[in-house]
Design a protein around this motif. Structure first.
Motif, PDB file in Angstrom:
ATOM      1  N   LYS A 162       0.819  -1.217   0.000  1.00  0.00           N
ATOM      2  CA  LYS A 162       0.000   0.000   0.000  1.00  0.00           C
ATOM      3  C   LYS A 162       0.854   1.270   0.000  1.00  0.00           C
ATOM      4  O   LYS A 162       0.344   2.362  -0.253  1.00  0.00           O
ATOM      5  CB  LYS A 162      -0.919   0.022   1.221  1.00  0.00           C
TER       6      LYS A 162
ATOM      7  N   LYS B 178      -0.789   3.223  -6.754  1.00  0.00           N
ATOM      8  CA  LYS B 178      -1.615   2.199  -7.377  1.00  0.00           C
ATOM      9  C   LYS B 178      -1.094   1.902  -8.775  1.00  0.00           C
ATOM     10  O   LYS B 178      -0.769   2.813  -9.539  1.00  0.00           O
ATOM     11  CB  LYS B 178      -3.064   2.686  -7.445  1.00  0.00           C
ATOM     12  N   GLY B 179      -0.989   0.630  -9.096  1.00  0.00           N
ATOM     13  CA  GLY B 179      -0.516   0.230 -10.413  1.00  0.00           C
ATOM     14  C   GLY B 179       0.924  -0.232 -10.432  1.00  0.00           C
ATOM     15  O   GLY B 179       1.354  -0.882 -11.394  1.00  0.00           O
TER      16      GLY B 179
ATOM     17  N   ARG C 202       1.053  -5.384  -9.829  1.00  0.00           N
ATOM     18  CA  ARG C 202      -0.044  -5.856 -10.669  1.00  0.00           C
ATOM     19  C   ARG C 202      -1.236  -6.272  -9.813  1.00  0.00           C
ATOM     20  O   ARG C 202      -1.083  -6.775  -8.702  1.00  0.00           O
ATOM     21  CB  ARG C 202       0.417  -7.026 -11.535  1.00  0.00           C
ATOM     22  N   LYS C 203      -2.412  -6.080 -10.365  1.00  0.00           N
ATOM     23  CA  LYS C 203      -3.649  -6.349  -9.635  1.00  0.00           C
ATOM     24  C   LYS C 203      -3.734  -7.786  -9.118  1.00  0.00           C
ATOM     25  O   LYS C 203      -4.137  -7.999  -7.968  1.00  0.00           O
ATOM     26  CB  LYS C 203      -4.853  -6.026 -10.523  1.00  0.00           C
ATOM     27  N   PRO C 204      -3.374  -8.815  -9.902  1.00  0.00           N
ATOM     28  CA  PRO C 204      -3.452 -10.189  -9.381  1.00  0.00           C
ATOM     29  C   PRO C 204      -2.575 -10.403  -8.144  1.00  0.00           C
ATOM     30  O   PRO C 204      -2.963 -11.135  -7.225  1.00  0.00           O
ATOM     31  CB  PRO C 204      -2.965 -11.043 -10.560  1.00  0.00           C
TER      32      PRO C 204
ATOM     33  N   VAL D 179      -1.677  -8.048  -5.935  1.00  0.00           N
ATOM     34  CA  VAL D 179      -2.320  -7.334  -4.829  1.00  0.00           C
ATOM     35  C   VAL D 179      -3.493  -8.141  -4.292  1.00  0.00           C
ATOM     36  O   VAL D 179      -3.653  -8.314  -3.074  1.00  0.00           O
ATOM     37  CB  VAL D 179      -2.789  -5.938  -5.284  1.00  0.00           C
ATOM     38  N   GLN D 180      -4.317  -8.659  -5.194  1.00  0.00           N
ATOM     39  CA  GLN D 180      -5.485  -9.443  -4.776  1.00  0.00           C
ATOM     40  C   GLN D 180      -5.068 -10.723  -4.068  1.00  0.00           C
ATOM     41  O   GLN D 180      -5.716 -11.146  -3.102  1.00  0.00           O
ATOM     42  CB  GLN D 180      -6.351  -9.763  -5.991  1.00  0.00           C
ATOM     43  N   ARG D 181      -3.986 -11.321  -4.530  1.00  0.00           N
ATOM     44  CA  ARG D 181      -3.497 -12.543  -3.894  1.00  0.00           C
ATOM     45  C   ARG D 181      -3.117 -12.274  -2.440  1.00  0.00           C
ATOM     46  O   ARG D 181      -3.495 -13.024  -1.534  1.00  0.00           O
ATOM     47  CB  ARG D 181      -2.290 -13.078  -4.662  1.00  0.00           C
TER      48      ARG D 181
ATOM     49  N   GLU E 259      -4.130  -9.776  -0.548  1.00  0.00           N
ATOM     50  CA  GLU E 259      -5.319  -9.380   0.206  1.00  0.00           C
ATOM     51  C   GLU E 259      -6.167 -10.580   0.614  1.00  0.00           C
ATOM     52  O   GLU E 259      -6.853 -10.547   1.640  1.00  0.00           O
ATOM     53  CB  GLU E 259      -6.155  -8.405  -0.625  1.00  0.00           C
TER      54      GLU E 259
END
Length: 497
Positions: free
Chosen positions: A278, A282-283, A286-288, A290-292, A294
């Motif tokens: 964090k 942002k960016g 990669r989103k995957p 970050v989601q992993r 989280e």
């Protein structure tokens, strides 16, 4: 004041201090940034009624001459600066299950023989268990200072066998299983999730030898800081990092809440990975990824009682106590009406009255959901319900201890308690997690995070990366430091210390 360094490390717990001292020993100018007003993280102590209480670290394994942590601490110069006290080698851990007591003896042979004295019909199972845990230890290249490929992913050295699968494979004796698993509070074990290697590494560590830090674990933090400063490094407290500036996937500087900016060639984070990412715009990640992070589960939090005892009224116990009400020793898995299922307890001796304890610390598990309603600090102070909750839970914990140690409550002069909220406030660990991210053997390597990141000069270490605990974090720190050093030369230096 100079704000340009070779390396900036976020967090001054054991992992940050360890990483800083290793890198400082090799000539890097290091800055440690700590958000709290005191350094040390879980190495810190606090004083109440004139007595010192540990907040996290309470004992250390493999510290005898020639053992792995002894070598690491010698290499860093800690053994000459910190005094350690050995726990009773005949019973470093005392396990109490319902109305039966078992002692764990130091040394692999002694440990096995003591188990055999309780379970003479289980010799094959005990031999198999000892072989299994020693095999896990032997296969880890870092713990054995073996030469490795610098690109080696050390998470690949871990087995994906489940803890219960391994234990069930060696015995059907439920009592023996309970004894072998009774110290799962050291890793917040969960049946059906915890990998066997976590249990094996931690048990091997303490079976070799068990010590505590004389006078409190803060002495270890003080020694680290002295070493870092002698190396030319700096330790800053009250410096909460709010952002990391980066360009072209390279970190440039760390910005703190009070407006300071620290520049460096490399950055290390020892804070929880979910909080670390964090810090970047942002960016950047990669989103995957970050989601992993989280979605990764955290280990459970804790409820702790810190008790001041009346002088000469309660005998000092020279062992760690692991007490479970039944053979269901999984204290982290409980229904509300079952709490507390199991506890860990240790006492400190009154040096003016040998044989008697001056304080006791009692630890059990607690879900963050039980205290989440008081996240707002102002609400905690206003209505008194949070303090009432803590008093109610303290009474429940006292009642459990009184079952096995009659007179303990009467011998208690005063006490205070902490909850997962305390830990959250203190460390910033999401959900007040005791050990950071949980390891799950069923997810393969999905519950592991690498030291390296997409940002070329930003590395992650600490208990959420790899294995938790002193040994795990020390190992993680060596791996992280090796990203700027030659790993095999570093291991040779440590082994030869």
């Amino acid at each position: 004041m100079d704000r340009k360094f070779d390396i900036v490390i976020i967090g001054s717990g054991f992992g940050g201090l360890m990483c800083a001292s290793v890198l400082g020993k090799h000539g890097f100018k290091v800055a440690l940034l700590e958000m709290a007003e005191s350094y040390g993280g879980n190495l810190q102590n606090f004083v109440r009624d004139g007595l010192v209480f540990n907040t996290g670290l309470h004992y250390i394994g493999a510290l005898e001459e020639g053992q792995v942590l002894n070598k690491i601490f010698k290499y860093l110069g800690l053994m000459d600066r910190v005094e350690f006290e050995k726990l009773d080698p005949e019973c470093f851990d005392r396990i109490i299950i319902a109305d039966r007591t078992y002692c764990c003896a130091s040394g692999f042979e002694n440990y096995a023989q003591r188990l055999l004295s309780y379970f003479p019909e289980e010799q094959e199972a005990i031999n198999n268990y000892m072989s299994l845990i020693k095999d896990v230890w032997a296969k880890n290249p870092f713990l054995n200072f073996r030469e490795i490929d610098p690109n080696f992913d050390y998470s690949m050295s871990f087995s994906n066998t489940g803890l219960m699968d391994a234990i069930n494979s060696i015995t059907s004796n439920e009592e023996l299983k309970a004894v072998l698993l009774s110290n799962n509070g050291l890793y917040a074990g969960v049946p059906g999730r915890t990998p066997f290697y976590v249990h094996a590494l931690i048990n091997c560590l303490f079976i070799q030898s068990a010590f505590n830090v004389k006078g409190g674990s803060a002495h270890l933090a003080d020694a680290f800081v002295s070493i870092i400063k002698e190396q030319g490094g700096s330790v800053f407290t009250g410096k909460k990092v709010q952002a990391i500036k980066s360009k072209d996937l390279k970190a440039i500087s760390a910005l703190t809440a009070d407006g300071d900016e620290f520049f460096a060639e490399a950055f290390y984070s020892t804070i929880h990975p979910a909080e670390a990412i964090k810090l970047f715009d942002k960016g950047v990640f990669r989103k995957p990824f970050v989601q992993r992070i989280e979605k990764m589960a955290n280990t459970i939090g804790s409820f702790v009682l810190y008790v001041t005892l009346r002088k000469g009224e309660f005998a000092h116990i020279k062992s760690n106590i692991y007490y479970s009400k039944s053979q269901d020793v999984w204290g982290a898995v409980y229904k509300p009406e079952e709490w507390p299922k199991s506890v860990m307890m240790y006492t400190t001796e009154d040096k003016g009255l040998p044989g008697f304890a001056e304080s006791a610390t009692i630890i059990t598990f607690m879900h963050y959901s039980e205290v989440a309603q008081w996240e707002d600090k102002q609400k905690r102070r206003q209505d008194g319900s949070y303090e009432a909750f803590k008093e109610e839970r303290s009474a429940g914990l006292f009642a459990m201890i009184e079952e096995r140690f009659k007179g303990f409550k009467a011998a208690s002069a005063s006490w205070l308690s902490s909850t997962p909220l305390t830990y959250f406030d203190y460390t910033g660990s999401p959900e007040g997690s005791m050990y950071g991210l949980a390891k799950d053997y069923k997810s393969g390597f999905g519950s592991y995070l690498p030291v390296t990141t997409r940002v070329s000069n930003f590395f992650m270490t600490g208990q959420s990366v790899g294995v938790h605990g002193v040994m795990g974090v020390a190992m993680n720190s060596i791996v992280a430091a090796s990203k700027l050093l030659n790993i095999n030369e570093l291991l040779k230096e440590i082994e030869g210390s």
